[in-house]
Design a protein around this motif. Structure first.
Motif, PDB file in Angstrom:
ATOM      1  N   ALA A 148      70.899  32.565 -73.738  1.00  0.00           N
ATOM      2  CA  ALA A 148      69.721  31.895 -73.190  1.00  0.00           C
ATOM      3  C   ALA A 148      68.724  32.916 -72.671  1.00  0.00           C
ATOM      4  CB  ALA A 148      70.136  30.931 -72.090  1.00  0.00           C
ATOM      5  N   SER A 149      69.235  33.965 -72.013  1.00  0.00           N
ATOM      6  CA  SER A 149      68.358  34.980 -71.442  1.00  0.00           C
ATOM      7  C   SER A 149      69.184  36.191 -71.058  1.00  0.00           C
ATOM      8  CB  SER A 149      67.628  34.445 -70.207  1.00  0.00           C
ATOM      9  OG  SER A 149      68.551  34.161 -69.176  1.00  0.00           O
ATOM     10  N   PHE A 150      68.504  37.309 -70.816  1.00  0.00           N
ATOM     11  CA  PHE A 150      69.151  38.472 -70.222  1.00  0.00           C
ATOM     12  C   PHE A 150      68.135  39.218 -69.363  1.00  0.00           C
ATOM     13  CE2 PHE A 150      67.677  40.066 -74.361  1.00  0.00           C
ATOM     14  CZ  PHE A 150      67.072  41.271 -74.037  1.00  0.00           C
ATOM     15  N   THR A 151      68.655  40.032 -68.457  1.00  0.00           N
ATOM     16  CA  THR A 151      67.827  40.772 -67.505  1.00  0.00           C
ATOM     17  C   THR A 151      67.933  42.255 -67.793  1.00  0.00           C
ATOM     18  OG1 THR A 151      68.217  39.076 -65.829  1.00  0.00           O
ATOM     19  CG2 THR A 151      67.348  41.184 -65.061  1.00  0.00           C
ATOM     20  N   TRP A 152      66.799  42.951 -67.748  1.00  0.00           N
ATOM     21  CA  TRP A 152      66.720  44.364 -68.121  1.00  0.00           C
ATOM     22  C   TRP A 152      65.977  45.128 -67.031  1.00  0.00           C
ATOM     23  CZ3 TRP A 152      69.387  45.713 -72.333  1.00  0.00           C
ATOM     24  CH2 TRP A 152      69.219  47.009 -72.869  1.00  0.00           C
ATOM     25  N   SER A 153      66.461  46.307 -66.675  1.00  0.00           N
ATOM     26  CA  SER A 153      65.808  47.066 -65.610  1.00  0.00           C
ATOM     27  C   SER A 153      64.868  48.124 -66.161  1.00  0.00           C
ATOM     28  CB  SER A 153      66.848  47.724 -64.697  1.00  0.00           C
ATOM     29  OG  SER A 153      67.642  48.645 -65.416  1.00  0.00           O
ATOM     30  N   LEU A 154      63.750  48.301 -65.481  1.00  0.00           N
ATOM     31  CA  LEU A 154      62.798  49.384 -65.716  1.00  0.00           C
ATOM     32  C   LEU A 154      62.775  50.247 -64.469  1.00  0.00           C
ATOM     33  CD1 LEU A 154      59.749  47.437 -67.190  1.00  0.00           C
ATOM     34  CD2 LEU A 154      61.515  48.652 -68.476  1.00  0.00           C
ATOM     35  N   ASP A 194      71.627  42.948 -66.708  1.00  0.00           N
ATOM     36  CA  ASP A 194      72.463  43.048 -67.909  1.00  0.00           C
ATOM     37  C   ASP A 194      72.407  44.398 -68.589  1.00  0.00           C
ATOM     38  OD1 ASP A 194      73.631  40.329 -68.210  1.00  0.00           O
ATOM     39  OD2 ASP A 194      71.522  39.738 -68.276  1.00  0.00           O
ATOM     40  N   GLY A 195      71.297  45.114 -68.454  1.00  0.00           N
ATOM     41  CA  GLY A 195      71.215  46.384 -69.161  1.00  0.00           C
ATOM     42  C   GLY A 195      69.966  47.152 -68.831  1.00  0.00           C
ATOM     43  N   GLY A 196      69.856  48.323 -69.451  1.00  0.00           N
ATOM     44  CA  GLY A 196      68.672  49.146 -69.255  1.00  0.00           C
ATOM     45  C   GLY A 196      68.794  50.463 -69.980  1.00  0.00           C
ATOM     46  N   TYR A 197      67.655  51.032 -70.322  1.00  0.00           N
ATOM     47  CA  TYR A 197      67.609  52.341 -70.958  1.00  0.00           C
ATOM     48  C   TYR A 197      67.525  53.442 -69.895  1.00  0.00           C
ATOM     49  CZ  TYR A 197      66.971  50.299 -75.586  1.00  0.00           C
ATOM     50  OH  TYR A 197      67.169  49.612 -76.762  1.00  0.00           O
ATOM     51  N   MET A 198      67.802  54.678 -70.325  1.00  0.00           N
ATOM     52  CA  MET A 198      67.673  55.869 -69.499  1.00  0.00           C
ATOM     53  C   MET A 198      68.621  55.813 -68.301  1.00  0.00           C
ATOM     54  SD  MET A 198      63.568  56.298 -69.823  1.00  0.00           S
ATOM     55  CE  MET A 198      63.593  57.885 -69.015  1.00  0.00           C
ATOM     56  N   VAL A 199      69.905  55.888 -68.607  1.00  0.00           N
ATOM     57  CA  VAL A 199      70.944  55.816 -67.590  1.00  0.00           C
ATOM     58  C   VAL A 199      70.864  57.059 -66.701  1.00  0.00           C
ATOM     59  CG1 VAL A 199      73.428  55.716 -67.203  1.00  0.00           C
ATOM     60  CG2 VAL A 199      72.406  54.484 -69.154  1.00  0.00           C
ATOM     61  N   PRO A 200      70.845  56.903 -65.370  1.00  0.00           N
ATOM     62  CA  PRO A 200      70.783  58.070 -64.484  1.00  0.00           C
ATOM     63  C   PRO A 200      71.973  58.995 -64.720  1.00  0.00           C
ATOM     64  CG  PRO A 200      70.333  56.053 -63.268  1.00  0.00           C
ATOM     65  CD  PRO A 200      70.807  55.637 -64.620  1.00  0.00           C
TER      66      PRO A 200
END
Length: 552
Positions: free
Chosen positions: A60-66, A274-280
């Motif tokens: 249905a949806s997902f959440t992504w961090s910037l 749920d996810g994100g690019y550029m993992v610290p």
């Protein structure tokens, strides 16, 4: 890894401490790339893959961090990770960069180059903007010519420096006329310079275009549903999207802005995001051991470098630049700044920037010297240059931990060979200004940068070292280099252009206007309920959110 500020490299992108890894997958189109398990990366201890395992169904949806809120969603100003990560799913270009760093047709079904100064694009029929109107040649002309208008203030203006005219030459045909041959411009139409927006919407939105109130109206698989300043941007699925191979699996995507790197990791571990690019980099070990999701490494076109800002002072002597390069402990730097995930850089542009001719990359890099640490040789060069005890200044900032880590390593290396390296702290905004304002660079000799390529052509990066280029910060100039660049940019054959670019690379490594440090792969974290995202830097332009689906 925490993002550093953007470092304009003419048409190439921002700086972040990221970088390499081998291209392990191939495909004939972005829509049909087949993912596979990550292969071993010889001697690096990590593996890269262009795609993560495919989604098994709809969500249905997902959440992504910037890591930050976009300042604007105007494609002409999209010169950093946050806006491009969003816009990759909302707006599209005439051409498309695929997850395995190839270029394929996008909103243009094809192009011809009837003479060295002319590019003709045939547009895709039946493509709809989010408001339901149909894309035409008029929209393309209006979108591209915005970059030429001083009022736009386009970050991509230099990409159009050789453009004489952008013209409608048929109902679904656009022609670009150049003052001189420019193969890079054609390739950059797969990035922000090639974005197509509704001409009517551009006129209607005016100065508010790309803002939370003005919005955008493009052709991508998602449309902007809501932008809550300071909090989030939500996208909704475009039911009329033209590319059925990339029909979104999720109805909604919510981007949340989380500036603190530890908070980003905690969001993933808690399942709130749920996810994100550029993992610290500081969180790689923690995230690698969790059952809440998985970190994937993908192709990257960036390498961490020391950009020389002043060639009139201590670094004017090539022997001093060579000595500083020889004194740096790159394996140690990789451990401390990149979480142990990376390889020493042999050149200012990363190996993955060579998607133009991947079969030739190993040969090109085998001709370059190994970036070994040799303190004794470095001390000898300092003595020969008469530079013992000389002073130089390196900018540092609290903007990201990696900046300080690299600064401390350079200072220690300088001290060991007899150079007095002063670390000068600057505010985050002032650090960013080092890459846009020549006045801000006064009195500073070095800064850590990482300019990525938006396309798989390394010539895009090496353009930044040409005499007079905006991103040639120290004003370095080499007639042989400039002549070779002019030959390369006018060469349409990819193999021949790659050979010329390899010669540019050799000069850059020999003369060190920028000192290579290390390459690290791009990274993405996917929570346990989703999968399917491209793992590499192609996410800046490929509609990556459309491929994400349920993991089970």
């Amino acid at each position: 890894m925490r993002l550093l500020p953007r470092s304009p490299r003419s048409a190439s992108g921002t700086i972040a401490l990221l970088a390499a890894g081998a291209l392990l997958l191939t495909a004939c189109s972005g829509a049909t790339v087949k993912p596979g398990p990550p292969a071993s990366a010889d001697g690096t201890g990590f593996a890269t893959t262009a795609l993560t395992p495919p989604g098994k169904g709809a969500v249905a949806s997902f959440t992504w961090s910037l890591y930050a809120e976009p300042q604007s969603l105007d494609y002409a100003l999209a010169y950093d990770y946050p806006p491009n990560t969003v816009l990759a799913n909302v707006c599209e270009q005439l051409l498309r960069v695929t997850p395995d760093m190839k270029i394929e047709p996008g909103l243009a079904t094809g192009f011809t180059n009837p003479d060295p100064r002319t590019w003709v694009y045939t547009l895709r029929e039946g493509v709809k903007f989010h408001d339901g109107s149909t894309m035409t040649a008029d929209d393309v002309v209006a979108s591209l010519t915005r970059h030429l208008l001083p009022a736009t203030g386009s970050a991509w203006g230099s990409a159009f420096k050789n453009v004489v005219a952008v013209s409608k030459t048929g109902p679904m045909q656009v022609t670009i006329t150049l003052s001189k041959p420019d193969a890079l411009l054609n390739e950059l139409l797969a990035a922000s310079p090639g974005t197509v927006e509704s001409a009517a919407y551009l006129e209607k939105a005016g100065k508010d275009y790309g803002s939370p109130s003005g919005g955008v109206d493009c052709t991508g698989p998602y449309a902007i549903d809501r932008w809550t300043q300071g909090d989030s941007i939500t996208l909704r699925k475009n039911p009329a999207y033209w590319d059925t191979a990339l029909t979104p699996k999720a109805d909604k995507v919510k981007f949340v802005f989380i500036g603190d790197s530890a908070a980003r990791a905690n969001g993933w571990l808690s399942g709130a995001v749920d996810g994100g690019y550029m993992v610290p980099s500081a969180s790689l070990a923690q995230l690698g051991g969790t059952d809440k999701g998985k970190v994937y490494f993908g192709p990257n076109t960036a390498a961490a470098d020391l950009a020389v800002l002043d060639l009139q002072g201590t670094l004017r002597d090539l022997k001093v630049r060579q000595a500083l390069s020889l004194a740096i402990d790159r394996p140690g730097l990789i451990k401390s700044a990149a979480g142990g995930v990376g390889v020493p850089a042999k050149a200012p542009a990363a190996r993955d920037a060579w998607g133009l001719a991947p079969e030739r990359t190993a040969g090109y890099f085998s001709q370059l010297p190994e970036p070994v640490q040799d303190v004794a040789k470095a001390k000898q060069l300092i003595a020969e240059a008469g530079a013992g005890g000389k002073h130089l200044v390196m900018a540092t900032s609290s903007l990201a931990p990696e900046i300080s880590v690299v600064g401390n390593a350079v200072q220690a290396a300088g001290r060991e060979i007899g150079l007095d390296v002063e670390l000068r702290p600057v505010a985050p905004d002032a650090y960013t200004a080092l890459f846009t304002d020549p006045g801000a660079r006064a009195g500073i000799d070095l800064v850590v940068t990482n300019g990525y390529d938006n396309t798989p052509d390394p010539l895009e990066f090496y353009q930044s070292l040409r005499t007079g280029d905006f991103a040639n910060y120290a004003g370095w100039s080499d007639p042989e280099y400039d002549s070779l660049f002019d030959q390369a940019v006018g060469t349409t054959d990819p193999a021949a252009r790659a050979d010329l670019t390899a010669r540019l690379q050799q000069i850059a490594v020999r003369e060190l206007p920028s000192i290579p440090l290390y390459e690290a792969p791009f990274s993405v974290f996917l929570g346990s309920r989703i999968t399917g995202a491209p793992a590499g830097i192609a996410q800046l332009y490929y509609p990556w959110a459309a491929t994400i689906g349920a993991a089970r």
